[in-house]
Scaffold this motif. Structure first.
Motif, PDB file in Angstrom:
ATOM      1  N   CYS A 168       1.014   6.221   5.601  1.00 17.84           N
ATOM      2  CA  CYS A 168       1.362   7.079   4.480  1.00 17.84           C
ATOM      3  C   CYS A 168       0.680   8.759   4.670  1.00 17.84           C
ATOM      4  O   CYS A 168       1.303   9.760   4.508  1.00 17.84           O
ATOM      5  CB  CYS A 168       0.626   6.848   3.240  1.00 17.84           C
ATOM      6  SG  CYS A 168       1.532   5.391   2.348  1.00 17.84           S
ATOM      7  N   CYS A 191       9.666   7.178   0.172  1.00 18.44           N
ATOM      8  CA  CYS A 191       8.543   6.411   0.179  1.00 18.44           C
ATOM      9  C   CYS A 191       8.518   5.523   1.118  1.00 18.44           C
ATOM     10  O   CYS A 191       9.480   4.788   1.683  1.00 18.44           O
ATOM     11  CB  CYS A 191       8.581   5.776  -1.177  1.00 18.44           C
ATOM     12  SG  CYS A 191       6.700   5.046  -1.409  1.00 18.44           S
ATOM     13  N   ARG A 210      -0.594   3.432  -2.546  1.00 15.79           N
ATOM     14  CA  ARG A 210      -0.957   3.761  -0.959  1.00 15.79           C
ATOM     15  C   ARG A 210      -0.743   2.362  -0.093  1.00 15.79           C
ATOM     16  O   ARG A 210      -1.515   1.447  -0.471  1.00 15.79           O
ATOM     17  CB  ARG A 210      -2.041   4.346  -0.789  1.00 15.79           C
ATOM     18  CG  ARG A 210      -2.071   5.528  -0.001  1.00 15.79           C
ATOM     19  CD  ARG A 210      -3.513   6.233   0.019  1.00 15.79           C
ATOM     20  NE  ARG A 210      -4.227   5.548   1.073  1.00 15.79           N
ATOM     21  CZ  ARG A 210      -4.332   6.152   2.238  1.00 15.79           C
ATOM     22  NH1 ARG A 210      -3.808   7.382   2.511  1.00 15.79           N
ATOM     23  NH2 ARG A 210      -4.861   5.529   3.442  1.00 15.79           N
ATOM     24  N   CYS A 254      -1.725   8.612  -4.468  1.00 14.34           N
ATOM     25  CA  CYS A 254      -0.907   7.738  -4.646  1.00 14.34           C
ATOM     26  C   CYS A 254      -1.800   6.473  -5.051  1.00 14.34           C
ATOM     27  O   CYS A 254      -2.356   5.824  -4.521  1.00 14.34           O
ATOM     28  CB  CYS A 254      -0.001   7.387  -3.405  1.00 14.34           C
ATOM     29  SG  CYS A 254       1.415   6.124  -3.750  1.00 14.34           S
ATOM     30  N   CYS A 266      10.388  14.149  -3.877  1.00 12.79           N
ATOM     31  CA  CYS A 266       9.808  12.897  -3.863  1.00 12.79           C
ATOM     32  C   CYS A 266      10.970  12.011  -4.257  1.00 12.79           C
ATOM     33  O   CYS A 266      11.194  10.934  -3.848  1.00 12.79           O
ATOM     34  CB  CYS A 266       8.555  12.580  -4.848  1.00 12.79           C
ATOM     35  SG  CYS A 266       7.111  13.610  -4.822  1.00 12.79           S
ATOM     36  N   PHE A 305       2.133  13.127  -1.470  1.00 12.87           N
ATOM     37  CA  PHE A 305       1.378  12.415  -2.424  1.00 12.87           C
ATOM     38  C   PHE A 305       0.184  11.399  -2.034  1.00 12.87           C
ATOM     39  O   PHE A 305      -0.182  10.534  -2.830  1.00 12.87           O
ATOM     40  CB  PHE A 305       2.289  11.687  -3.393  1.00 12.87           C
ATOM     41  CG  PHE A 305       1.941  11.348  -4.759  1.00 12.87           C
ATOM     42  CD1 PHE A 305       1.251  12.234  -5.365  1.00 12.87           C
ATOM     43  CD2 PHE A 305       1.913   9.984  -5.408  1.00 12.87           C
ATOM     44  CE1 PHE A 305       0.672  11.796  -6.900  1.00 12.87           C
ATOM     45  CE2 PHE A 305       1.366   9.534  -6.549  1.00 12.87           C
ATOM     46  CZ  PHE A 305       0.712  10.511  -7.324  1.00 12.87           C
ATOM     47  N   GLN A 306       0.173  11.310  -0.683  1.00 13.19           N
ATOM     48  CA  GLN A 306      -0.935  10.392   0.023  1.00 13.19           C
ATOM     49  C   GLN A 306      -2.283  10.323  -0.724  1.00 13.19           C
ATOM     50  O   GLN A 306      -2.825   9.271  -1.048  1.00 13.19           O
ATOM     51  CB  GLN A 306      -1.114  10.772   1.398  1.00 13.19           C
ATOM     52  CG  GLN A 306      -1.573  12.101   1.690  1.00 13.19           C
ATOM     53  CD  GLN A 306      -1.739  12.492   3.084  1.00 13.19           C
ATOM     54  OE1 GLN A 306      -2.768  12.176   3.626  1.00 13.19           O
ATOM     55  NE2 GLN A 306      -0.552  12.884   3.708  1.00 13.19           N
ATOM     56  N   PRO A 360       6.337   6.743  -6.468  1.00 12.14           N
ATOM     57  CA  PRO A 360       5.074   6.684  -7.295  1.00 12.14           C
ATOM     58  C   PRO A 360       4.631   7.717  -8.076  1.00 12.14           C
ATOM     59  O   PRO A 360       3.950   7.632  -9.057  1.00 12.14           O
ATOM     60  CB  PRO A 360       3.905   6.397  -6.016  1.00 12.14           C
ATOM     61  CG  PRO A 360       4.779   5.805  -5.111  1.00 12.14           C
ATOM     62  CD  PRO A 360       6.066   6.323  -5.339  1.00 12.14           C
ATOM     63  N   TYR A 361       4.797   9.214  -7.605  1.00 14.43           N
ATOM     64  CA  TYR A 361       4.589  10.376  -8.589  1.00 14.43           C
ATOM     65  C   TYR A 361       5.494  10.247  -9.606  1.00 14.43           C
ATOM     66  O   TYR A 361       4.691  10.595 -10.755  1.00 14.43           O
ATOM     67  CB  TYR A 361       4.829  11.465  -7.489  1.00 14.43           C
ATOM     68  CG  TYR A 361       4.225  12.751  -8.262  1.00 14.43           C
ATOM     69  CD1 TYR A 361       3.209  13.097  -8.816  1.00 14.43           C
ATOM     70  CD2 TYR A 361       5.506  13.692  -8.341  1.00 14.43           C
ATOM     71  CE1 TYR A 361       2.892  14.252  -9.450  1.00 14.43           C
ATOM     72  CE2 TYR A 361       5.452  14.910  -9.320  1.00 14.43           C
ATOM     73  CZ  TYR A 361       4.044  15.220  -9.590  1.00 14.43           C
ATOM     74  OH  TYR A 361       3.718  16.289 -10.475  1.00 14.43           O
TER      75      TYR A 361
END
Lengths: 297, 682
Positions: free
Chosen positions: B644, B662, B639, B636, B580, B632-633, B595-596
């Motif tokens: 995504c 991302c 989103r 997230c 990521c 991670f869709q 975001p993760y």
């Protein structure tokens, strides 16, 4: 702060030392009794030829089915032979054949199980199906067949018994190996690039050795029983050699008139088996394999 | 204290050793709490905290017995009660939530039935009302779709959900006291934060008194009004959570707090020397005296009494008023801030993918690869000589798979791994030559499993030395002693077996074994996760020192972001086997983040009364990565739409080798994150 920390003994997790294990076994009641019985039987088997009161083949017509007397403590059998003499000698064959047989069984079954457990895959699948097939055959029938063809010499009996008992050792040893191969130290050894032989010998064997030892001790008692059963059926030992199984077979027809001729070998045989079983049990507890024994905390 | 719900008076618990001596596990513990209080019980492994918690239910493990003192529940002595009276109290008024809910639930019984059983045993509800109550309980622990959950088996729900089910069961009898034994220890960071927030809410909703037993001060800090610290079977410090965390009056508690790595500082925390005395030690004076930097003669002779301080703490220390001004036991070691020559690459992974799928029989005959989404995919990494690359992610993120692939234990399905720019590492371990094997070493998470229990330390160290250098017996001994010295162990350890050493000592032996090979690349798989925090600090410090001495590169895998921050110069964040974010740790740990990474950082618990975790994404566990789009869709919080789900996000570079994968433009991402951040923290 004063800290007194005596060197702590951690049972089941120390380097294997024969003397220490025997001493630890003798601390348990079962181990003490078991070791004493087995030790007594082994000692008797070794020295009996020199201490028996009579010759084991001499037939005395006054002694036929005679009861115990000051000269003949356990009386005589149906052919007028001294029962005490024959009982003292009767365990020698059983002991030698079963010890050798067990040793060979654990060696071949144990190593095959070890290798199969480590490599797994197709070879493992194929061999284990063969093992299953052999385990499905009633071994005593198979044994009788081999003996009928090849005779009852020791060189036939020992390998045959060892072969059949080794088959169940494969399962035990393979399962114990599986328990170890999943652990990280085997992965570590593989990642380090150790040869398979080194992994089997140095990494796995020390961890399955205890299981094999205890299993071997149990199997020993079964093999004594198996050998005596063969003798009882008339396949084990050639008369007039003294043997417990044979003595029980010969004496059982006269049980009502001369019970001592049957009881003496029965007591000898069962005490031997109980002794071995008790020792195996104590060994398992000493080595920490027996799960029922709880740790103090 | 009057009106206390549970009162432990001068309790000592012990057992009789094989040698016939009476050994105490708990010594003269005084502890009590009232209705609705939440208390944290903290200490390192073996300090007796679980024994104390179980004793509060009137339960002792077999072999243990009460030596003196008693435990009162509503002024009734628990150890004087008969079994049927105890059974009425346990599970009903006093409920326990065990550490591993997965093992505590019956695997062959549906969740609905298990909870219903507790309801039946501990309430007088009519049978037809019970189902309703079960559903109510499941919604109380915030489990989605409780009706549907009733029919599932424990293995069909995730670890966090299992823990919630266990909590629901404990709540069935409307207990007055909940005892929680390490309730979140086996869980992922995000799940742990969710479960703790739930417990916090439950405590205030239901007014249940809670006792948290944990080794994790961060977790306890979040949920407790009061904290009690245990050491070697004694309660050494007790007080309001804020005071204990801010100004601990006991040197042990202080050392413990200092040894926890902090998310905000790139330093290896200071460590405490020594180890706790074993339970069979004869203790005279203060049990902590030999590890304490301010211990005097008084401490060695006289056991300190419990005294109250001005700040409301109760402490067992002769010199508690001096603790505040103590210097740290050992100055923290500066983290890996050195700039390295990143062009001197030791290891390079190029579009590596790993799959555990086995081709079926037909595929094997046709020579086809099964068409499944690989577990680990598209990994591009490089590691420079002498640097530490941290690999962070939750369980199932493929961290260990990547290490195993580098070590040659599981060849990659696609991609290229190269060592020192020219050596191909795609070959499995049995096709690598000895010198190559020597240069790459692995250290495992749990030294109990990675050291053969039947080998002495001498034998363990001899294995690599013999294999790689062919040393003879005399040289082996000298080298082994030198290696032990490097990991700060004496030569008398040579004859020890793993079972005769503590966890930290075992891990040091494992490290010594890896460095025996004089490696250039060391793969560390969660090497401190199984250790206590104070030991963890020592091991981290040792790893840094060895790295500086041998100029070895580390790939350090961990789920603990603070540990990685302490030791790694660069960090790569993994989710579901996909990268990521990657970059220097100072950049990864600040905005903008993937975001993760943001979710992970938000969930970290720190031993600080003022820090609260930020719960963003659902803690639902995903079992397999999505076939397309961003990994991670599904979770997230930012989103932006179907892009995504369908398109693999691009690497966006911010400079310094920092890159985020991302779709959201970086400036936009940073703005969103700053806004969210300020909204949450007024």
């Amino acid at each position: 702060m004063a800290v007194a920390n005596p060197a702590r003994e951690i049972p089941g997790n120390r380097a294997f030392r024969f003397g220490a294990v025997i001493r630890e076994m003798a601390r348990r009641p079962s181990g003490l009794v078991g070791l004493a019985i087995v030790g007594g039987h082994v000692l008797l088997a070794v020295i009996s030829p020199w201490i028996v009161p009579y010759d084991f083949t001499t037939q005395n017509s006054h002694l036929v089915l005679a009861g115990p007397s000051p000269e003949h403590w356990l009386g005589g059998d149906h052919l007028g032979r001294d029962v005490l003499t024959r009982t003292m000698l009767g365990g020698r064959q059983a002991l030698v054949i079963s010890s050798l047989g067990t040793l060979i069984a654990v060696l071949w079954g144990g190593s095959l199980g070890l290798v199969l457990g480590l490599i797994g895959g197709k070879a493992d699948d194929v061999v284990m199906r063969v093992v299953d097939a052999f385990m499905a055959i009633p071994w005593i029938l198979f044994l009788l067949l081999i003996i009928a063809v090849l005779g009852t010499a020791d060189v036939v009996l020992i390998p045959t018994l060892a072969f059949f008992y080794g088959i169940s050792v494969i399962r035990i040893s393979r399962a114990a190996t599986h328990d170890v191969t999943a652990r990280d130290f085997i992965t570590a050894a593989r990642a380090r690039g150790e040869r398979m032989w080194t992994i089997v010998w140095r990494e796995i064997l020390p961890n399955v050795r205890d299981v094999l030892l205890v299993d071997g001790a149990m199997r020993w008692s079964w093999m004594i029983l198996a050998f005596s059963s063969l003798s009882f059926l008339g396949f084990g030992i050639t008369p007039p050699t003294a043997d417990w199984g044979l003595m029980i077979a010969n004496g059982r027809g006269y049980m009502a008139v001369a019970p001592w001729a049957v009881l003496a070998p029965i007591i000898a045989l069962s005490s031997m088996i109980i002794g071995v079983n008790l020792s195996a049990d104590a060994l398992a507890k000493t080595l920490g394999i027996d799960r029922a024994q709880k740790a103090p905390v | 204290m009057t009106g206390a719900l549970v009162e432990v008076n001068n309790l000592s618990v012990g057992f009789t050793s094989a040698g016939g001596a009476t050994l105490a596990i708990l010594r003269n513990v005084d502890f009590s709490f009232g209705k609705g209080e939440t208390v944290g019980l903290v200490g390192e492994s073996g300090c007796g905290k679980s024994t104390l918690a179980l004793a509060m239910m009137g339960f002792l493990k077999s072999g243990l017995r009460v030596l003196e003192g008693d435990v009162l529940f509503r002024e009734h002595d628990l150890f004087a009660m008969d079994n049927s009276a105890l059974e009425d109290i346990r599970g009903g008024d006093l409920a326990l939530i065990p550490q591993n809910a997965g093992q505590a639930l019956t695997p062959t019984s549906r969740i609905g039935r298990q909870i219903e059983e507790s309801v039946r045993l501990h309430t007088t509800l009519a049978p037809e009302r019970r189902r309703e109550r079960v559903i109510e309980l499941l919604s109380q622990v915030r489990l989605p779709e409780p009706e549907e959950l009733l029919g599932r088996y424990p293995h069909e729900v995730s670890g966090g959900q299992q823990q919630r089910v266990a909590i629901a069961m404990a709540l069935a009898g409307k207990p007055e006291v909940l005892l929680l034994d390490e309730p979140t220890t086996g869980l992922d960071v995000t799940t742990q934060a969710h479960v703790l927030e739930l417990l916090r809410d439950l405590a205030s909703e239901t007014g249940t008194a809670m006792v948290y037993v944990s080794h994790d001060l961060g977790a306890v800090a979040r949920v407790s009004d009061r904290i009690a610290v245990m050491y070697a079977g004694e309660l050494v410090l007790q007080g309001p959570a804020r005071e204990v965390l801010r100004n601990p009056a006991h040197p042990y508690a202080r050392g413990l707090l200092l040894s926890i790595p902090k998310l905000k500082e790139a330093v290896v925390p200071s460590s405490m020397p020594g180890r706790p005395p074993p339970p069979d030690a004869v203790v005279q004076g203060c049990a902590f005296a030999d590890r304490c930097t301010m211990a005097g003669q008084l401490c060695c002779d006289v056991s300190p009494p419990l005294v109250s301080t001005a700040t409301g703490e109760v402490v067992r220390c002769h010199y508690h008023e001096k603790v505040e001004n103590l210097p740290p036991p050992k100055a923290p070691r500066q983290g890996d801030g050195r700039s390295r020559d990143l062009s001197d690459t030791v290891l390079r992974l190029d579009e590596v993918s790993i799959s555990y799928a086995k081709p079926g029989v037909i595929d094997q005959i046709l020579g086809r690869q099964p068409d499944v989404t690989p577990t680990v995919d598209d990994i591009v990494l490089d590691v420079a000589r002498g640097e530490t690359l941290g690999l962070v992610g939750e369980s199932g993120s493929g961290k260990s798979s990547i290490l195993n692939t580098i070590a040659g234990l599981r060849p990659p399905r696609k991609g290229a791994i190269t060592f020192e720019n020219d050596v191909n590492l795609n070959a499995p371990v049995d096709r690598r030559d000895t010198d190559l094997l020597r240069r790459i070493q692995l250290i495992f998470q749990n030294p109990d499993a990675s050291l053969n229990p039947r080998h002495t330390v001498a034998e363990l160290l001899a294995q690599p030395l013999r294999l790689y250098f062919g040393l003879d017996a005399g040289e082996l001994r000298d080298r082994s002693i030198a290696l032990l010295e490097q990991v700060r162990l004496g030569s008398h350890y040579l004859g020890r077996l793993p079972g005769q050493m503590s966890g930290g000592e075992k891990q040091r032996v494992a490290i010594a074994r890896a460095f025996a090979a004089e490696p250039e690349l060391v793969l560390c798989d969660e090497v401190t996760s199984a250790l206590d925090v104070s030991v963890q600090a020592v091991i981290l410090d040792l790893l840094m020192e060895l790295q500086a001495r041998h100029n070895a590169a580390y790939v350090y895998v961990s789920h603990d972001l603070a540990v990685v921050r302490a030791i790694a110069g660069r960090v790569a964040v993994l989710y579901q086997g996909r990268l990521c974010e990657i970059g220097p740790s100072s950049k990864v740990y600040s905005l903008p983040s993937h975001p993760y990474t943001e979710v992970l950082l938000g969930a970290v618990l720190e031993p600080d009364p003022d820090s609260a975790p930020v719960l963003m994404a659902e803690d639902a566990v995903e079992l397999s990565p999505p076939a397309r789009g961003c990994p991670f869709q599904r979770r997230c919080p930012h989103r932006i739409g179907t892009i995504c789900d369908t398109t693999k996000p691009p690497w966006q570079k911010t400079g310094d080798g920092h890159a985020i994968r991302c779709h959201i433009p970086l400036t936009d991402l940073e703005r969103r994150q700053r806004r969210a951040d300020s909204a949450r923290r007024p």
